[in-house]
Scaffold this motif. Structure first.
Motif, PDB file in Angstrom:
ATOM      1  N   PHE A 179       0.821  -1.215   0.000  1.00  0.00           N
ATOM      2  CA  PHE A 179       0.000   0.000   0.000  1.00  0.00           C
ATOM      3  C   PHE A 179       0.852   1.261   0.000  1.00  0.00           C
ATOM      4  N   MET A 180       2.000   1.218   0.641  1.00  0.00           N
ATOM      5  CA  MET A 180       2.871   2.396   0.632  1.00  0.00           C
ATOM      6  C   MET A 180       3.417   2.669  -0.761  1.00  0.00           C
ATOM      7  N   VAL A 181       3.668   1.626  -1.517  1.00  0.00           N
ATOM      8  CA  VAL A 181       4.172   1.794  -2.877  1.00  0.00           C
ATOM      9  C   VAL A 181       3.036   2.175  -3.821  1.00  0.00           C
ATOM     10  N   ALA A 182       1.858   1.585  -3.634  1.00  0.00           N
ATOM     11  CA  ALA A 182       0.749   1.800  -4.569  1.00  0.00           C
ATOM     12  C   ALA A 182       0.000   3.103  -4.324  1.00  0.00           C
ATOM     13  N   ALA A 183       0.018   3.638  -3.123  1.00  0.00           N
ATOM     14  CA  ALA A 183      -0.766   4.842  -2.813  1.00  0.00           C
ATOM     15  C   ALA A 183      -0.350   6.059  -3.646  1.00  0.00           C
ATOM     16  N   PRO A 184       0.928   6.362  -3.817  1.00  0.00           N
ATOM     17  CA  PRO A 184       1.262   7.516  -4.663  1.00  0.00           C
ATOM     18  C   PRO A 184       0.881   7.326  -6.124  1.00  0.00           C
ATOM     19  N   LEU A 185       0.792   6.090  -6.579  1.00  0.00           N
ATOM     20  CA  LEU A 185       0.424   5.837  -7.968  1.00  0.00           C
ATOM     21  C   LEU A 185      -1.063   5.994  -8.217  1.00  0.00           C
ATOM     22  N   ALA A 186      -1.865   5.973  -7.173  1.00  0.00           N
ATOM     23  CA  ALA A 186      -3.315   6.034  -7.320  1.00  0.00           C
ATOM     24  C   ALA A 186      -3.860   7.452  -7.261  1.00  0.00           C
ATOM     25  N   THR A 187      -3.018   8.438  -7.180  1.00  0.00           N
ATOM     26  CA  THR A 187      -3.512   9.812  -7.090  1.00  0.00           C
ATOM     27  C   THR A 187      -4.027  10.271  -8.441  1.00  0.00           C
ATOM     28  N   VAL A 188      -5.032  11.131  -8.415  1.00  0.00           N
ATOM     29  CA  VAL A 188      -5.640  11.648  -9.637  1.00  0.00           C
ATOM     30  C   VAL A 188      -4.885  12.869 -10.146  1.00  0.00           C
ATOM     31  N   ASP A 189      -4.388  13.659  -9.235  1.00  0.00           N
ATOM     32  CA  ASP A 189      -3.695  14.885  -9.599  1.00  0.00           C
ATOM     33  C   ASP A 189      -2.327  14.549 -10.190  1.00  0.00           C
ATOM     34  N   LEU A 190      -2.091  14.995 -11.410  1.00  0.00           N
ATOM     35  CA  LEU A 190      -0.826  14.725 -12.062  1.00  0.00           C
ATOM     36  C   LEU A 190       0.019  15.994 -12.069  1.00  0.00           C
ATOM     37  N   GLY A 191       1.069  15.993 -11.318  1.00  0.00           N
ATOM     38  CA  GLY A 191       1.990  17.119 -11.328  1.00  0.00           C
ATOM     39  C   GLY A 191       3.063  16.871 -12.360  1.00  0.00           C
ATOM     40  N   VAL A 192       3.172  17.745 -13.319  1.00  0.00           N
ATOM     41  CA  VAL A 192       4.137  17.568 -14.391  1.00  0.00           C
ATOM     42  C   VAL A 192       5.002  18.821 -14.477  1.00  0.00           C
ATOM     43  N   ASN A 193       6.297  18.617 -14.436  1.00  0.00           N
ATOM     44  CA  ASN A 193       7.228  19.718 -14.659  1.00  0.00           C
ATOM     45  C   ASN A 193       7.673  19.658 -16.105  1.00  0.00           C
ATOM     46  N   LEU A 194       7.122  20.532 -16.921  1.00  0.00           N
ATOM     47  CA  LEU A 194       7.462  20.532 -18.334  1.00  0.00           C
ATOM     48  C   LEU A 194       8.787  21.240 -18.547  1.00  0.00           C
ATOM     49  N   PRO A 195       9.579  20.747 -19.458  1.00  0.00           N
ATOM     50  CA  PRO A 195      10.853  21.411 -19.724  1.00  0.00           C
ATOM     51  C   PRO A 195      10.633  22.726 -20.449  1.00  0.00           C
ATOM     52  N   ALA A 196      11.554  23.629 -20.255  1.00  0.00           N
ATOM     53  CA  ALA A 196      11.476  24.924 -20.938  1.00  0.00           C
ATOM     54  C   ALA A 196      11.901  24.752 -22.387  1.00  0.00           C
ATOM     55  N   SER A 197      11.254  25.473 -23.256  1.00  0.00           N
ATOM     56  CA  SER A 197      11.568  25.404 -24.677  1.00  0.00           C
ATOM     57  C   SER A 197      12.651  26.411 -25.011  1.00  0.00           C
ATOM     58  N   ALA A 198      13.601  25.967 -25.797  1.00  0.00           N
ATOM     59  CA  ALA A 198      14.684  26.858 -26.211  1.00  0.00           C
ATOM     60  C   ALA A 198      14.430  27.442 -27.591  1.00  0.00           C
ATOM     61  N   VAL A 199      13.252  27.164 -28.146  1.00  0.00           N
ATOM     62  CA  VAL A 199      12.919  27.627 -29.486  1.00  0.00           C
ATOM     63  C   VAL A 199      12.414  29.068 -29.414  1.00  0.00           C
ATOM     64  N   GLU A 200      12.918  29.883 -30.288  1.00  0.00           N
ATOM     65  CA  GLU A 200      12.444  31.260 -30.376  1.00  0.00           C
ATOM     66  C   GLU A 200      11.051  31.276 -30.998  1.00  0.00           C
ATOM     67  N   PRO A 201      10.184  32.190 -30.561  1.00  0.00           N
ATOM     68  CA  PRO A 201       8.863  32.282 -31.195  1.00  0.00           C
ATOM     69  C   PRO A 201       9.005  32.631 -32.673  1.00  0.00           C
ATOM     70  N   ALA A 202       8.087  32.079 -33.450  1.00  0.00           N
ATOM     71  CA  ALA A 202       8.126  32.338 -34.887  1.00  0.00           C
ATOM     72  C   ALA A 202       7.863  33.816 -35.148  1.00  0.00           C
ATOM     73  N   PRO A 203       8.682  34.435 -35.976  1.00  0.00           N
ATOM     74  CA  PRO A 203       8.465  35.856 -36.257  1.00  0.00           C
ATOM     75  C   PRO A 203       7.181  36.054 -37.063  1.00  0.00           C
ATOM     76  N   ARG A 204       6.536  37.149 -36.792  1.00  0.00           N
ATOM     77  CA  ARG A 204       5.314  37.464 -37.531  1.00  0.00           C
ATOM     78  C   ARG A 204       5.708  37.906 -38.939  1.00  0.00           C
TER      79      ARG A 204
END
Length: 147
Positions: free
Chosen positions: A42-67
């Motif tokens: 149960f100690m191993v399975a409890a964190p896997l059963a959470t509904v809330d997904l915390g995701v740390n997305l990586p920062a993009s190094a791409v420059e925005p497309a010029p208009r």
């Protein structure tokens, strides 16, 4: 069920009889082992059963497309009239007006904007007309909500 063995003293057990005495005490060692295994599961399975997904997305190094210098705006007004750039046109002439504005470059991005009063269905009709004309790069334009 367990049995208690007495120590033999002179060929006889300390209890005075040769019979094995039954012990009526519960052996809880297997029960504790099972409980510890279940606790670990149960100690191993409890964190896997959470509904809330915390995701740390990586920062993009791409420059925005010029208009682009001269973007092609397709506007759907509140009265459902369609304009390409500043010129109001009929829906039947939309393909030819966009071909003229983009010089028939189907890979050029079109910027579609609509009034708040325009329904989603009417906006999708204009998007389908653009798609049927071969223009698949369509960007939706909105107001910047950060101000």
């Amino acid at each position: 069920m367990g049995a208690r063995l007495g120590q033999a003293v002179g060929g006889r057990t300390r209890g005075g009889s040769d019979d094995l005495v039954e012990s009526h005490e519960i052996n809880v060692t297997p029960f504790i082992d099972v409980m510890l295994v279940l606790l670990i599961i149960f100690m191993v399975a409890a964190p896997l059963a959470t509904v809330d997904l915390g995701v740390n997305l990586p920062a993009s190094a791409v420059e925005p497309a010029p208009r682009p210098d001269k973007p092609v705006f397709v506007t759907v007004k509140a009265d459902l009239s369609v304009a390409v750039g500043e010129d109001v046109i009929a829906r039947e002439a939309l393909t030819s007006a966009i071909d003229a504005a983009t010089k028939s470059d189907k890979n050029e991005r079109l910027y579609l904007r609509a009034d708040k009063a325009v329904s989603y269905g009417d906006l999708m009709e204009v998007m389908n007309l653009l798609r049927n004309a071969g223009y698949l790069k369509i960007a939706l334009v909105g107001l910047d909500g950060r101000s």
